[in-house]
Scaffold this motif. Structure first.
Motif: not given
Length: 186
Positions: A49-61
Motif C-alpha cells: 500500500x506504500x508503493x507509488x500511487x499508494x492505496x488508490x493506485x493499488x485499488x485501481x490495479x
C-alpha cells in the motif's frame, strides 16, 4: 449374530473413522492455509500500500484485475469445443482457474488486510493498516465502472453484428435467395 453381519459393521466403523479423520485433516489444512494467508497479507500489505500511487493506485490495479480476470474466466467457461482431448481440457481448466484467481485474489487480499471483527487493535497483527479502506473502495469502484464499460462495449458490438446479419438476410430475401425451397416453388 452371524459372521458376515459382524464383518459388515466393523467395515462400516472403519469407513466412518476414515471419513472423520479425513474431515479433521482437511479442516486442519484449511485452518493452517487461512492462517498463513492472513499472516502473509498482514505482513505484506503495509509495503504494497506504500508503493507509488499508494492505496488508490493499488485499488485501481486490483479493480482492473478483477474485471479482466472475470472476463477471461467467463470466456474460458463458455468455450467448450467438441471432441476436446484430455490434455486440452486440462489446459482449459487450468486457464480457467488462473483467471478465477486473478478475478478474486485481489479482492480477497484487500479484505484480508482489514482488521478482523473480533480482533482488538492493541494486539499485533490486528491494527488498522492505513490505506486498506480506500484501496477496497477504489477496487470495487473501478471494477464496477470498468465492468459496466466492458459490458456496454460488448453489447453494442453484439447489436451491430445482429443488425448486419438482419440486413444481409433482408437483401437475400429481396433477391429471392433468402426463402426456403418450398416458398420459392410456390
Amino acid at each position: 449374530m452371524s459372521e458376515p453381519e459382524a464383518e459388515f459393521r466393523v467395515r462400516d466403523g472403519f469407513m466412518f473413522a476414515g471419513v472423520a479423520l479425513t474431515l479433521v485433516a482437511l479442516g486442519f489444512v484449511f485452518a493452517v492455509t487461512m492462517g498463513a494467508w492472513k499472516w502473509f497479507v498482514r505482513t505484506s500489505a503495509p509495503t504494497v500500500l506504500n508503493w507509488p500511487g499508494g492505496a488508490w493506485g493499488f485499488g485501481v490495479a486490483c479493480g482492473l484485475l478483477v474485471v479482466f480476470g472475470s472476463l477471461g474466466a467467463w470466456r474460458r467457461f463458455l468455450e467448450r469445443p467438441r471432441g476436446e482431448s484430455l490434455p486440452a481440457r486440462a489446459g482449459r481448466m487450468a486457464g480457467l482457474m488462473v483467471c478465477v484467481g486473478a478475478a478474486f485474489g485481489p479482492v480477497l487480499y484487500i479484505i484480508a488486510s482489514l482488521p478482523g471483527r473480533n480482533c482488538p487493535s492493541y494486539r499485533d497483527g490486528c491494527e488498522y493498516i492505513p490505506g486498506t479502506g480506500s484501496a477496497l473502495v477504489t477496487c470495487l469502484g473501478t471494477a464496477a465502472l470498468v465492468g459496466y464499460a466492458v459490458y456496454r462495449v460488448g453489447s453494442v458490438r453484439a447489436e451491430r453484428r445482429q443488425a448486419r446479419e438482419r440486413e444481409r438476410l433482408r437483401k437475400l430475401r429481396k433477391k429471392g435467395k433468402g426463402k426456403s425451397r418450398a416458398a420459392r416453388r410456390g
